[in-house]
Write a protein that holds these residues in place. Structure first.
Motif, PDB file in Angstrom:
ATOM      1  N   PHE A 256       0.820  -1.209   0.000  1.00 47.57           N
ATOM      2  CA  PHE A 256       0.000   0.000   0.000  1.00 47.57           C
ATOM      3  C   PHE A 256       0.857   1.262   0.000  1.00 47.57           C
ATOM      4  O   PHE A 256       0.457   2.285  -0.562  1.00 47.57           O
ATOM      5  CB  PHE A 256      -0.939   0.002   1.216  1.00 47.57           C
ATOM      6  N   ALA A 257       2.041   1.204   0.607  1.00 43.21           N
ATOM      7  CA  ALA A 257       2.899   2.391   0.669  1.00 43.21           C
ATOM      8  C   ALA A 257       3.452   2.741  -0.709  1.00 43.21           C
ATOM      9  O   ALA A 257       3.457   3.911  -1.118  1.00 43.21           O
ATOM     10  CB  ALA A 257       4.044   2.147   1.653  1.00 43.21           C
ATOM     11  N   LEU A 258       3.918   1.736  -1.443  1.00 43.56           N
ATOM     12  CA  LEU A 258       4.491   1.972  -2.776  1.00 43.56           C
ATOM     13  C   LEU A 258       3.438   1.917  -3.882  1.00 43.56           C
ATOM     14  O   LEU A 258       3.752   2.193  -5.039  1.00 43.56           O
ATOM     15  CB  LEU A 258       5.581   0.934  -3.060  1.00 43.56           C
ATOM     16  N   LYS A 259       2.230   1.524  -3.526  1.00 38.44           N
ATOM     17  CA  LYS A 259       1.142   1.405  -4.502  1.00 38.44           C
ATOM     18  C   LYS A 259       1.528   0.433  -5.622  1.00 38.44           C
ATOM     19  O   LYS A 259       1.427   0.737  -6.816  1.00 38.44           O
ATOM     20  CB  LYS A 259       0.774   2.776  -5.088  1.00 38.44           C
ATOM     21  N   VAL A 260       1.982  -0.744  -5.194  1.00 41.71           N
ATOM     22  CA  VAL A 260       2.420  -1.789  -6.130  1.00 41.71           C
ATOM     23  C   VAL A 260       1.862  -3.133  -5.695  1.00 41.71           C
ATOM     24  O   VAL A 260       1.876  -3.472  -4.509  1.00 41.71           O
ATOM     25  CB  VAL A 260       3.963  -1.867  -6.196  1.00 41.71           C
ATOM     26  N   TRP A 261       1.383  -3.877  -6.666  1.00 41.08           N
ATOM     27  CA  TRP A 261       0.938  -5.254  -6.446  1.00 41.08           C
ATOM     28  C   TRP A 261       1.945  -6.152  -7.160  1.00 41.08           C
ATOM     29  O   TRP A 261       2.152  -6.014  -8.366  1.00 41.08           O
ATOM     30  CB  TRP A 261      -0.470  -5.429  -6.997  1.00 41.08           C
ATOM     31  N   THR A 262       2.569  -7.068  -6.441  1.00 40.20           N
ATOM     32  CA  THR A 262       3.556  -7.977  -7.031  1.00 40.20           C
ATOM     33  C   THR A 262       2.993  -9.392  -7.084  1.00 40.20           C
ATOM     34  O   THR A 262       2.779 -10.019  -6.046  1.00 40.20           O
ATOM     35  CB  THR A 262       4.863  -7.981  -6.219  1.00 40.20           C
ATOM     36  N   VAL A 263       2.753  -9.863  -8.296  1.00 43.37           N
ATOM     37  CA  VAL A 263       2.268 -11.231  -8.490  1.00 43.37           C
ATOM     38  C   VAL A 263       3.502 -12.135  -8.525  1.00 43.37           C
ATOM     39  O   VAL A 263       4.388 -11.938  -9.364  1.00 43.37           O
ATOM     40  CB  VAL A 263       1.472 -11.376  -9.807  1.00 43.37           C
ATOM     41  N   PRO A 264       3.603 -13.112  -7.632  1.00 41.84           N
ATOM     42  CA  PRO A 264       4.794 -13.970  -7.596  1.00 41.84           C
ATOM     43  C   PRO A 264       4.926 -14.837  -8.847  1.00 41.84           C
ATOM     44  O   PRO A 264       3.938 -15.090  -9.550  1.00 41.84           O
ATOM     45  CB  PRO A 264       4.585 -14.817  -6.343  1.00 41.84           C
ATOM     46  N   ALA A 265       6.141 -15.277  -9.106  1.00 42.37           N
ATOM     47  CA  ALA A 265       6.440 -16.033 -10.327  1.00 42.37           C
ATOM     48  C   ALA A 265       5.553 -17.259 -10.503  1.00 42.37           C
ATOM     49  O   ALA A 265       5.122 -17.565 -11.619  1.00 42.37           O
ATOM     50  CB  ALA A 265       7.910 -16.456 -10.318  1.00 42.37           C
ATOM     51  N   GLU A 266       5.247 -17.948  -9.397  1.00 36.76           N
ATOM     52  CA  GLU A 266       4.473 -19.184  -9.528  1.00 36.76           C
ATOM     53  C   GLU A 266       3.033 -18.947  -9.948  1.00 36.76           C
ATOM     54  O   GLU A 266       2.316 -19.893 -10.296  1.00 36.76           O
ATOM     55  CB  GLU A 266       4.503 -19.979  -8.220  1.00 36.76           C
ATOM     56  N   ARG A 267       2.588 -17.694  -9.962  1.00 37.00           N
ATOM     57  CA  ARG A 267       1.204 -17.412 -10.377  1.00 37.00           C
ATOM     58  C   ARG A 267       1.139 -16.632 -11.683  1.00 37.00           C
ATOM     59  O   ARG A 267       0.068 -16.162 -12.056  1.00 37.00           O
ATOM     60  CB  ARG A 267       0.476 -16.639  -9.272  1.00 37.00           C
ATOM     61  N   THR A 268       2.248 -16.457 -12.364  1.00 38.45           N
ATOM     62  CA  THR A 268       2.233 -15.747 -13.643  1.00 38.45           C
ATOM     63  C   THR A 268       2.483 -16.717 -14.787  1.00 38.45           C
ATOM     64  O   THR A 268       3.177 -17.721 -14.610  1.00 38.45           O
ATOM     65  CB  THR A 268       3.294 -14.632 -13.692  1.00 38.45           C
ATOM     66  N   LYS A 269       1.955 -16.405 -15.924  1.00 39.42           N
ATOM     67  CA  LYS A 269       2.128 -17.280 -17.089  1.00 39.42           C
ATOM     68  C   LYS A 269       3.585 -17.363 -17.532  1.00 39.42           C
ATOM     69  O   LYS A 269       4.070 -18.452 -17.862  1.00 39.42           O
ATOM     70  CB  LYS A 269       1.237 -16.784 -18.239  1.00 39.42           C
ATOM     71  N   PRO A 270       4.346 -16.230 -17.559  1.00 35.96           N
ATOM     72  CA  PRO A 270       5.750 -16.317 -17.985  1.00 35.96           C
ATOM     73  C   PRO A 270       6.661 -16.946 -16.943  1.00 35.96           C
ATOM     74  O   PRO A 270       7.830 -17.218 -17.218  1.00 35.96           O
ATOM     75  CB  PRO A 270       6.140 -14.846 -18.234  1.00 35.96           C
ATOM     76  N   GLY A 271       6.161 -17.137 -15.712  1.00 38.81           N
ATOM     77  CA  GLY A 271       6.970 -17.741 -14.678  1.00 38.81           C
ATOM     78  C   GLY A 271       7.981 -16.808 -14.051  1.00 38.81           C
ATOM     79  O   GLY A 271       9.034 -17.242 -13.572  1.00 38.81           O
ATOM     80  N   ARG A 272       7.683 -15.516 -14.044  1.00 38.55           N
ATOM     81  CA  ARG A 272       8.552 -14.545 -13.378  1.00 38.55           C
ATOM     82  C   ARG A 272       7.670 -13.544 -12.631  1.00 38.55           C
ATOM     83  O   ARG A 272       6.523 -13.319 -13.028  1.00 38.55           O
ATOM     84  CB  ARG A 272       9.451 -13.819 -14.386  1.00 38.55           C
ATOM     85  N   PRO A 273       8.171 -12.918 -11.565  1.00 35.40           N
ATOM     86  CA  PRO A 273       7.355 -11.954 -10.816  1.00 35.40           C
ATOM     87  C   PRO A 273       6.895 -10.810 -11.705  1.00 35.40           C
ATOM     88  O   PRO A 273       7.619 -10.370 -12.601  1.00 35.40           O
ATOM     89  CB  PRO A 273       8.311 -11.463  -9.719  1.00 35.40           C
ATOM     90  N   HIS A 274       5.697 -10.333 -11.458  1.00 37.24           N
ATOM     91  CA  HIS A 274       5.142  -9.225 -12.245  1.00 37.24           C
ATOM     92  C   HIS A 274       4.683  -8.121 -11.301  1.00 37.24           C
ATOM     93  O   HIS A 274       3.745  -8.314 -10.528  1.00 37.24           O
ATOM     94  CB  HIS A 274       3.972  -9.725 -13.093  1.00 37.24           C
ATOM     95  N   ARG A 275       5.373  -6.983 -11.344  1.00 39.06           N
ATOM     96  CA  ARG A 275       4.986  -5.833 -10.520  1.00 39.06           C
ATOM     97  C   ARG A 275       3.962  -4.999 -11.277  1.00 39.06           C
ATOM     98  O   ARG A 275       4.165  -4.654 -12.441  1.00 39.06           O
ATOM     99  CB  ARG A 275       6.208  -4.971 -10.187  1.00 39.06           C
ATOM    100  N   ILE A 276       2.881  -4.668 -10.591  1.00 33.02           N
ATOM    101  CA  ILE A 276       1.793  -3.910 -11.224  1.00 33.02           C
ATOM    102  C   ILE A 276       1.607  -2.600 -10.474  1.00 33.02           C
ATOM    103  O   ILE A 276       1.231  -2.609  -9.287  1.00 33.02           O
ATOM    104  CB  ILE A 276       0.480  -4.716 -11.196  1.00 33.02           C
ATOM    105  N   PRO A 277       1.861  -1.465 -11.112  1.00 37.28           N
ATOM    106  CA  PRO A 277       1.613  -0.171 -10.457  1.00 37.28           C
ATOM    107  C   PRO A 277       0.113   0.045 -10.335  1.00 37.28           C
ATOM    108  O   PRO A 277      -0.638  -0.179 -11.288  1.00 37.28           O
ATOM    109  CB  PRO A 277       2.256   0.840 -11.421  1.00 37.28           C
ATOM    110  N   LEU A 278      -0.331   0.435  -9.168  1.00 36.15           N
ATOM    111  CA  LEU A 278      -1.762   0.563  -8.914  1.00 36.15           C
ATOM    112  C   LEU A 278      -2.224   2.006  -9.094  1.00 36.15           C
ATOM    113  O   LEU A 278      -1.673   2.936  -8.495  1.00 36.15           O
ATOM    114  CB  LEU A 278      -2.077   0.084  -7.493  1.00 36.15           C
ATOM    115  N   SER A 279      -3.240   2.182  -9.913  1.00 35.86           N
ATOM    116  CA  SER A 279      -3.801   3.511 -10.174  1.00 35.86           C
ATOM    117  C   SER A 279      -4.565   4.004  -8.946  1.00 35.86           C
ATOM    118  O   SER A 279      -4.818   3.245  -8.000  1.00 35.86           O
ATOM    119  CB  SER A 279      -4.747   3.443 -11.371  1.00 35.86           C
ATOM    120  N   THR A 280      -4.939   5.252  -8.984  1.00 31.63           N
ATOM    121  CA  THR A 280      -5.685   5.831  -7.871  1.00 31.63           C
ATOM    122  C   THR A 280      -6.982   5.067  -7.624  1.00 31.63           C
ATOM    123  O   THR A 280      -7.336   4.760  -6.483  1.00 31.63           O
ATOM    124  CB  THR A 280      -5.996   7.306  -8.153  1.00 31.63           C
TER     125      THR A 280
END
Length: 404
Positions: A256-280
Protein backbone atom coordinates in the motif's frame (compact mmCIF):
# COMPACT_ATOMS: atom_id res chain seq x y z
CA UNK A 1 12.60 -68.54 -48.63
CA UNK A 2 11.28 -70.80 -51.43
CA UNK A 3 8.11 -72.86 -50.98
CA UNK A 4 8.61 -76.34 -49.48
CA UNK A 5 7.06 -79.74 -49.99
CA UNK A 6 3.60 -79.00 -48.65
CA UNK A 7 0.66 -77.28 -50.31
CA UNK A 8 -2.30 -75.60 -48.67
CA UNK A 9 -4.49 -78.49 -49.86
CA UNK A 10 -2.19 -81.12 -48.35
CA UNK A 11 -2.04 -79.22 -45.09
CA UNK A 12 -5.82 -79.50 -44.83
CA UNK A 13 -6.28 -83.15 -45.89
CA UNK A 14 -3.26 -85.16 -44.70
CA UNK A 15 -3.80 -88.12 -42.37
CA UNK A 16 -2.29 -88.35 -38.86
CA UNK A 17 1.49 -88.17 -38.91
CA UNK A 18 4.38 -85.69 -39.34
CA UNK A 19 4.95 -83.89 -42.63
CA UNK A 20 8.02 -81.82 -43.38
CA UNK A 21 7.87 -78.65 -45.46
CA UNK A 22 11.59 -78.00 -45.34
CA UNK A 23 14.01 -75.77 -43.41
CA UNK A 24 12.68 -77.08 -40.10
CA UNK A 25 8.96 -76.52 -40.63
CA UNK A 26 6.71 -79.50 -39.83
CA UNK A 27 3.00 -80.14 -39.86
CA UNK A 28 1.98 -82.49 -37.04
CA UNK A 29 -1.40 -84.19 -37.40
CA UNK A 30 -2.67 -86.01 -34.28
CA UNK A 31 -4.86 -89.11 -34.30
CA UNK A 32 -7.76 -86.87 -33.27
CA UNK A 33 -7.30 -84.82 -36.43
CA UNK A 34 -5.86 -81.80 -34.63
CA UNK A 35 -3.17 -80.11 -36.74
CA UNK A 36 -0.36 -77.84 -35.62
CA UNK A 37 2.80 -76.26 -37.01
CA UNK A 38 6.17 -76.70 -35.34
CA UNK A 39 9.67 -75.44 -36.05
CA UNK A 40 12.30 -78.10 -35.41
CA UNK A 41 15.84 -76.88 -34.69
CA UNK A 42 18.98 -77.77 -32.78
CA UNK A 43 20.06 -75.60 -29.85
CA UNK A 44 23.25 -76.32 -27.97
CA UNK A 45 23.39 -79.87 -29.36
CA UNK A 46 19.79 -80.71 -28.46
CA UNK A 47 16.93 -81.08 -30.95
CA UNK A 48 14.08 -78.78 -29.92
CA UNK A 49 10.62 -78.01 -31.28
CA UNK A 50 8.90 -74.61 -31.20
CA UNK A 51 5.12 -74.44 -31.69
CA UNK A 52 3.93 -72.02 -34.37
CA UNK A 53 0.19 -72.38 -33.84
CA UNK A 54 -2.75 -74.56 -34.95
CA UNK A 55 -3.07 -75.17 -38.69
CA UNK A 56 -6.73 -74.16 -38.73
CA UNK A 57 -5.72 -70.66 -37.51
CA UNK A 58 -2.25 -70.30 -39.07
CA UNK A 59 -2.01 -70.69 -42.84
CA UNK A 60 0.88 -72.44 -44.58
CA UNK A 61 2.22 -69.10 -45.79
CA UNK A 62 2.09 -67.64 -42.27
CA UNK A 63 3.75 -70.76 -40.83
CA UNK A 64 6.59 -70.34 -43.31
CA UNK A 65 6.96 -66.69 -42.34
CA UNK A 66 7.13 -67.60 -38.65
CA UNK A 67 9.68 -70.33 -39.43
CA UNK A 68 11.86 -67.88 -41.37
CA UNK A 69 11.65 -65.38 -38.53
CA UNK A 70 12.70 -68.07 -36.04
CA UNK A 71 15.61 -69.12 -38.27
CA UNK A 72 16.88 -65.54 -38.43
CA UNK A 73 16.78 -65.40 -34.63
CA UNK A 74 18.66 -68.68 -34.47
CA UNK A 75 21.33 -67.45 -36.91
CA UNK A 76 21.68 -64.37 -34.72
CA UNK A 77 22.74 -66.57 -31.82
CA UNK A 78 19.47 -66.61 -29.86
CA UNK A 79 17.13 -69.41 -28.94
CA UNK A 80 13.91 -68.47 -30.82
CA UNK A 81 11.77 -69.97 -28.05
CA UNK A 82 13.45 -67.80 -25.39
CA UNK A 83 13.39 -64.77 -27.68
CA UNK A 84 9.65 -65.17 -28.21
CA UNK A 85 9.07 -65.61 -24.48
CA UNK A 86 11.01 -62.44 -23.69
CA UNK A 87 9.11 -60.51 -26.38
CA UNK A 88 5.78 -61.64 -24.95
CA UNK A 89 6.93 -60.73 -21.45
CA UNK A 90 8.05 -57.29 -22.65
CA UNK A 91 4.78 -56.75 -24.49
CA UNK A 92 2.75 -57.71 -21.43
CA UNK A 93 4.70 -55.13 -19.43
CA UNK A 94 4.12 -52.28 -21.87
CA UNK A 95 1.90 -49.56 -20.40
CA UNK A 96 -1.11 -48.37 -22.35
CA UNK A 97 -1.15 -44.91 -23.85
CA UNK A 98 -3.76 -43.90 -21.27
CA UNK A 99 -1.62 -45.04 -18.35
CA UNK A 100 1.42 -43.28 -19.82
CA UNK A 101 -0.58 -40.08 -20.38
CA UNK A 102 -1.89 -40.07 -16.81
CA UNK A 103 1.61 -40.66 -15.43
CA UNK A 104 3.02 -37.80 -17.52
CA UNK A 105 0.33 -35.40 -16.33
CA UNK A 106 1.05 -36.34 -12.74
CA UNK A 107 4.80 -35.81 -13.21
CA UNK A 108 4.28 -32.40 -14.82
CA UNK A 109 1.80 -31.15 -12.21
CA UNK A 110 4.41 -29.06 -10.41
CA UNK A 111 5.25 -27.20 -13.65
CA UNK A 112 1.74 -25.83 -14.10
CA UNK A 113 0.90 -22.76 -12.06
CA UNK A 114 -2.67 -22.67 -13.33
CA UNK A 115 -5.01 -25.61 -12.46
CA UNK A 116 -6.82 -24.86 -15.72
CA UNK A 117 -3.72 -25.93 -17.67
CA UNK A 118 -3.73 -29.35 -16.03
CA UNK A 119 -7.47 -29.69 -16.67
CA UNK A 120 -6.91 -28.98 -20.38
CA UNK A 121 -4.26 -31.71 -20.62
CA UNK A 122 -6.54 -34.17 -18.84
CA UNK A 123 -9.55 -33.33 -20.99
CA UNK A 124 -7.82 -33.49 -24.39
CA UNK A 125 -5.93 -36.72 -23.71
CA UNK A 126 -8.98 -38.32 -22.07
CA UNK A 127 -11.73 -37.25 -24.47
CA UNK A 128 -10.15 -36.54 -27.85
CA UNK A 129 -7.41 -39.11 -27.25
CA UNK A 130 -9.89 -41.82 -26.17
CA UNK A 131 -9.20 -44.13 -29.17
CA UNK A 132 -5.52 -44.30 -28.14
CA UNK A 133 -5.88 -44.89 -24.42
CA UNK A 134 -6.34 -48.68 -24.39
CA UNK A 135 -3.52 -49.35 -26.88
CA UNK A 136 -0.06 -50.45 -25.68
CA UNK A 137 2.11 -47.38 -25.99
CA UNK A 138 4.50 -49.12 -28.41
CA UNK A 139 1.66 -49.85 -30.85
CA UNK A 140 0.74 -46.20 -31.47
CA UNK A 141 1.63 -45.43 -35.09
CA UNK A 142 1.02 -42.60 -37.53
CA UNK A 143 -2.32 -44.05 -38.60
CA UNK A 144 -3.46 -44.15 -34.95
CA UNK A 145 -2.46 -40.52 -34.39
CA UNK A 146 -4.14 -39.30 -37.59
CA UNK A 147 -7.33 -41.14 -36.63
CA UNK A 148 -7.78 -38.85 -33.60
CA UNK A 149 -6.47 -35.64 -35.19
CA UNK A 150 -8.22 -35.58 -38.57
CA UNK A 151 -11.82 -35.33 -37.25
CA UNK A 152 -11.01 -32.06 -35.40
CA UNK A 153 -8.02 -30.68 -37.32
CA UNK A 154 -10.05 -28.19 -39.36
CA UNK A 155 -13.09 -27.86 -37.12
CA UNK A 156 -11.13 -27.18 -33.91
CA UNK A 157 -7.62 -26.28 -35.08
CA UNK A 158 -6.35 -24.87 -31.79
CA UNK A 159 -7.52 -27.89 -29.80
CA UNK A 160 -6.19 -30.29 -32.43
CA UNK A 161 -2.79 -28.62 -32.48
CA UNK A 162 -2.49 -28.81 -28.70
CA UNK A 163 -3.69 -32.42 -28.70
CA UNK A 164 -1.00 -33.34 -31.24
CA UNK A 165 1.69 -31.75 -29.09
CA UNK A 166 0.45 -33.56 -25.99
CA UNK A 167 0.36 -36.93 -27.79
CA UNK A 168 3.91 -36.27 -28.95
CA UNK A 169 4.96 -35.53 -25.36
CA UNK A 170 3.40 -38.76 -24.08
CA UNK A 171 5.16 -40.83 -26.74
CA UNK A 172 8.46 -39.06 -26.10
CA UNK A 173 8.14 -39.92 -22.41
CA UNK A 174 7.40 -43.54 -23.32
CA UNK A 175 10.52 -43.68 -25.49
CA UNK A 176 12.64 -42.13 -22.74
CA UNK A 177 11.47 -44.91 -20.40
CA UNK A 178 12.29 -47.64 -22.89
CA UNK A 179 8.71 -48.48 -23.84
CA UNK A 180 9.09 -47.35 -27.47
CA UNK A 181 11.74 -47.14 -30.17
CA UNK A 182 11.98 -45.29 -33.45
CA UNK A 183 10.57 -41.95 -34.56
CA UNK A 184 7.63 -40.25 -32.86
CA UNK A 185 4.50 -40.69 -35.04
CA UNK A 186 3.00 -37.49 -33.58
CA UNK A 187 5.99 -35.31 -34.53
CA UNK A 188 5.04 -32.34 -36.68
CA UNK A 189 8.19 -31.25 -38.48
CA UNK A 190 9.21 -33.64 -41.23
CA UNK A 191 6.31 -35.98 -40.51
CA UNK A 192 2.71 -34.87 -39.86
CA UNK A 193 3.54 -31.56 -41.56
CA UNK A 194 3.40 -33.56 -44.82
CA UNK A 195 0.08 -35.19 -43.96
CA UNK A 196 -2.01 -32.38 -42.42
CA UNK A 197 -2.63 -28.71 -43.37
CA UNK A 198 0.16 -26.42 -42.22
CA UNK A 199 -0.39 -24.32 -39.10
CA UNK A 200 -0.46 -21.14 -41.18
CA UNK A 201 -3.58 -22.35 -42.98
CA UNK A 202 -5.48 -22.84 -39.77
CA UNK A 203 -7.43 -20.14 -38.03
CA UNK A 204 -6.29 -19.27 -34.53
CA UNK A 205 -9.03 -18.24 -32.18
CA UNK A 206 -8.84 -15.01 -30.16
CA UNK A 207 -10.55 -14.11 -26.94
CA UNK A 208 -13.65 -12.05 -27.70
CA UNK A 209 -12.97 -8.49 -26.57
CA UNK A 210 -15.12 -5.45 -25.92
CA UNK A 211 -14.24 -2.39 -27.99
CA UNK A 212 -12.27 -0.08 -25.69
CA UNK A 213 -14.58 2.82 -26.54
CA UNK A 214 -17.36 0.95 -24.71
CA UNK A 215 -15.36 0.51 -21.49
CA UNK A 216 -16.47 3.66 -19.61
CA UNK A 217 -20.17 2.81 -20.04
CA UNK A 218 -19.51 -0.82 -19.11
CA UNK A 219 -17.60 0.15 -15.95
CA UNK A 220 -20.50 2.41 -14.95
CA UNK A 221 -22.88 -0.57 -15.15
CA UNK A 222 -20.36 -2.77 -13.36
CA UNK A 223 -20.22 -0.41 -10.39
CA UNK A 224 -23.97 -0.69 -9.94
CA UNK A 225 -23.34 -4.26 -8.80
CA UNK A 226 -22.12 -4.63 -5.24
CA UNK A 227 -21.00 -8.23 -5.65
CA UNK A 228 -17.38 -9.05 -4.80
CA UNK A 229 -16.98 -10.66 -8.23
CA UNK A 230 -17.91 -7.34 -9.88
CA UNK A 231 -15.15 -5.59 -7.96
CA UNK A 232 -12.74 -8.34 -8.96
CA UNK A 233 -13.67 -7.81 -12.60
CA UNK A 234 -13.12 -4.05 -12.38
CA UNK A 235 -9.71 -4.55 -10.78
CA UNK A 236 -8.90 -7.09 -13.48
CA UNK A 237 -9.75 -4.50 -16.13
CA UNK A 238 -7.83 -1.68 -14.43
CA UNK A 239 -4.68 -3.77 -13.99
CA UNK A 240 -4.91 -5.62 -17.35
CA UNK A 241 -4.19 -8.88 -15.57
CA UNK A 242 -5.29 -12.47 -16.05
CA UNK A 243 -8.22 -14.14 -14.29
CA UNK A 244 -6.17 -16.42 -12.04
CA UNK A 245 -3.84 -13.56 -11.08
CA UNK A 246 -6.71 -11.43 -9.79
CA UNK A 247 -8.72 -14.15 -8.10
CA UNK A 248 -5.61 -15.60 -6.47
CA UNK A 249 -4.37 -12.21 -5.22
CA UNK A 250 -3.25 -12.20 -1.58
CA UNK A 251 -3.03 -9.24 0.76
CA UNK A 252 0.65 -10.03 1.29
CA UNK A 253 1.26 -9.18 -2.40
CA UNK A 254 -0.08 -5.61 -2.05
CA UNK A 255 2.31 -2.85 -1.00
CA UNK A 256 0.00 0.00 0.00
CA UNK A 257 2.90 2.39 0.67
CA UNK A 258 4.49 1.97 -2.78
CA UNK A 259 1.14 1.41 -4.50
CA UNK A 260 2.42 -1.79 -6.13
CA UNK A 261 0.94 -5.25 -6.45
CA UNK A 262 3.56 -7.98 -7.03
CA UNK A 263 2.27 -11.23 -8.49
CA UNK A 264 4.79 -13.97 -7.60
CA UNK A 265 6.44 -16.03 -10.33
CA UNK A 266 4.47 -19.18 -9.53
CA UNK A 267 1.20 -17.41 -10.38
CA UNK A 268 2.23 -15.75 -13.64
CA UNK A 269 2.13 -17.28 -17.09
CA UNK A 270 5.75 -16.32 -17.99
CA UNK A 271 6.97 -17.74 -14.68
CA UNK A 272 8.55 -14.54 -13.38
CA UNK A 273 7.36 -11.95 -10.82
CA UNK A 274 5.14 -9.22 -12.25
CA UNK A 275 4.99 -5.83 -10.52
CA UNK A 276 1.79 -3.91 -11.22
CA UNK A 277 1.61 -0.17 -10.46
CA UNK A 278 -1.76 0.56 -8.91
CA UNK A 279 -3.80 3.51 -10.17
CA UNK A 280 -5.68 5.83 -7.87
CA UNK A 281 -8.95 4.00 -8.57
CA UNK A 282 -7.34 0.59 -7.97
CA UNK A 283 -5.90 1.78 -4.66
CA UNK A 284 -9.29 3.13 -3.58
CA UNK A 285 -10.89 -0.24 -4.29
CA UNK A 286 -8.20 -2.19 -2.43
CA UNK A 287 -8.31 0.12 0.59
CA UNK A 288 -12.07 -0.35 0.78
CA UNK A 289 -11.73 -4.13 0.50
CA UNK A 290 -8.99 -4.23 3.15
CA UNK A 291 -11.35 -2.82 5.79
CA UNK A 292 -13.45 -5.99 5.54
CA UNK A 293 -10.78 -8.60 4.83
CA UNK A 294 -11.41 -12.01 6.38
CA UNK A 295 -8.35 -13.96 5.31
CA UNK A 296 -5.30 -14.02 3.06
CA UNK A 297 -7.20 -13.58 -0.23
CA UNK A 298 -8.27 -10.19 -1.56
CA UNK A 299 -11.34 -11.83 -3.11
CA UNK A 300 -12.29 -14.66 -0.73
CA UNK A 301 -14.83 -17.27 -1.77
CA UNK A 302 -17.67 -18.73 0.28
CA UNK A 303 -15.54 -21.70 1.32
CA UNK A 304 -13.08 -20.95 4.11
CA UNK A 305 -9.54 -20.47 2.91
CA UNK A 306 -10.42 -20.43 -0.78
CA UNK A 307 -10.63 -17.53 -3.26
CA UNK A 308 -13.56 -16.84 -5.58
CA UNK A 309 -14.22 -19.43 -8.26
CA UNK A 310 -12.48 -19.11 -11.63
CA UNK A 311 -15.93 -18.64 -13.16
CA UNK A 312 -16.95 -15.78 -10.84
CA UNK A 313 -16.07 -12.93 -13.20
CA UNK A 314 -17.36 -14.81 -16.23
CA UNK A 315 -20.72 -15.16 -14.48
CA UNK A 316 -20.82 -11.39 -13.91
CA UNK A 317 -20.51 -10.90 -17.68
CA UNK A 318 -23.32 -13.37 -18.29
CA UNK A 319 -25.61 -11.66 -15.81
CA UNK A 320 -24.88 -8.34 -17.51
CA UNK A 321 -25.77 -9.91 -20.89
CA UNK A 322 -22.32 -8.95 -22.21
CA UNK A 323 -22.55 -11.33 -25.16
CA UNK A 324 -19.42 -12.08 -27.14
CA UNK A 325 -17.15 -10.73 -24.38
CA UNK A 326 -14.62 -12.63 -22.26
CA UNK A 327 -12.68 -11.62 -19.17
CA UNK A 328 -9.38 -12.21 -20.94
CA UNK A 329 -10.57 -10.01 -23.80
CA UNK A 330 -10.22 -6.89 -21.62
CA UNK A 331 -6.45 -7.32 -21.92
CA UNK A 332 -6.87 -7.01 -25.69
CA UNK A 333 -9.01 -3.91 -25.23
CA UNK A 334 -6.25 -2.38 -23.08
CA UNK A 335 -3.60 -3.21 -25.68
CA UNK A 336 -5.67 -1.76 -28.53
CA UNK A 337 -6.30 1.41 -26.53
CA UNK A 338 -2.62 1.81 -25.62
CA UNK A 339 -1.52 1.32 -29.23
CA UNK A 340 -4.22 3.46 -30.87
CA UNK A 341 -4.79 6.27 -28.41
CA UNK A 342 -1.58 6.89 -26.44
CA UNK A 343 2.08 7.82 -27.07
CA UNK A 344 3.38 5.09 -24.74
CA UNK A 345 5.97 2.88 -26.47
CA UNK A 346 5.02 -0.64 -27.45
CA UNK A 347 7.52 -2.08 -24.95
CA UNK A 348 5.78 -0.32 -22.06
CA UNK A 349 2.35 -1.62 -23.07
CA UNK A 350 3.70 -5.14 -23.51
CA UNK A 351 5.40 -4.98 -20.11
CA UNK A 352 2.08 -3.95 -18.57
CA UNK A 353 0.62 -7.18 -19.93
CA UNK A 354 3.58 -9.19 -18.56
CA UNK A 355 4.55 -10.20 -22.09
CA UNK A 356 8.10 -11.17 -23.02
CA UNK A 357 9.52 -8.55 -25.40
CA UNK A 358 12.41 -9.10 -27.82
CA UNK A 359 14.75 -12.03 -28.36
CA UNK A 360 16.85 -13.62 -25.63
CA UNK A 361 19.77 -11.27 -26.20
CA UNK A 362 17.53 -8.21 -25.82
CA UNK A 363 15.90 -9.71 -22.74
CA UNK A 364 19.31 -10.25 -21.17
CA UNK A 365 20.06 -6.52 -21.40
CA UNK A 366 16.55 -5.38 -20.50
CA UNK A 367 16.69 -5.96 -16.74
CA UNK A 368 14.19 -3.32 -15.61
CA UNK A 369 10.40 -3.50 -15.87
CA UNK A 370 9.71 0.18 -16.63
CA UNK A 371 7.60 0.45 -13.48
CA UNK A 372 7.24 4.23 -13.39
CA UNK A 373 6.47 4.49 -17.10
CA UNK A 374 3.86 1.81 -16.60
CA UNK A 375 2.48 3.69 -13.61
CA UNK A 376 1.69 6.64 -15.88
CA UNK A 377 0.18 4.26 -18.44
CA UNK A 378 -2.05 2.49 -15.91
CA UNK A 379 -3.21 5.79 -14.39
CA UNK A 380 -4.17 6.98 -17.88
CA UNK A 381 -5.99 3.70 -18.50
CA UNK A 382 -7.93 4.04 -15.23
CA UNK A 383 -8.93 7.60 -16.18
CA UNK A 384 -10.06 6.39 -19.60
CA UNK A 385 -12.19 3.62 -18.03
CA UNK A 386 -13.77 6.07 -15.59
CA UNK A 387 -17.45 6.61 -16.52
CA UNK A 388 -17.70 9.79 -18.61
CA UNK A 389 -13.94 10.04 -18.39
CA UNK A 390 -12.92 8.35 -21.62
CA UNK A 391 -12.12 11.67 -23.30
CA UNK A 392 -9.27 12.33 -20.86
CA UNK A 393 -6.81 10.61 -23.13
CA UNK A 394 -7.56 12.60 -26.26
CA UNK A 395 -5.03 15.22 -25.23
CA UNK A 396 -2.16 12.75 -25.84
CA UNK A 397 -0.20 13.27 -29.03
CA UNK A 398 1.25 10.33 -30.88
CA UNK A 399 4.46 12.15 -31.75
CA UNK A 400 5.23 13.13 -28.16
CA UNK A 401 7.08 9.91 -27.26
CA UNK A 402 9.58 11.62 -24.99
CA UNK A 403 6.85 12.35 -22.44
CA UNK A 404 6.26 8.61 -22.00
Amino acid sequence: MASGKLTARKAETTKPGRYGDGAGLWLVVAATGARKWVFRFTWQGKVTEMGLGPADAVSLAEARRLRDEARRTLVGGENPIEARREAQKAKAGKPTFGAMADALIESKASEWRNPKHRAQWVMTLRDYGAPLRAKPVDEIDTESVLAVLKPIWLEKPETASRLRGRIEAVLDAAKAQGHRTGENPAAWRGHLSHLLPKRGKLTRGHHAAMAYADLPAFVAQLREREALAAMALELCILTATRTNEVLGARWSEIDFALKVWTVPAERTKPGRPHRIPLSTRAMTMLEKLSTAKTGEYVFPGQRDGKPLSNMAMEMVLRRMNARGVTVHGFRSAFRDWAGNETPFPREVAEAALSHVVGDKAEQAYRRGDALEKRRALMEAWAQFCEPNGGANIVAFKKSDRASA
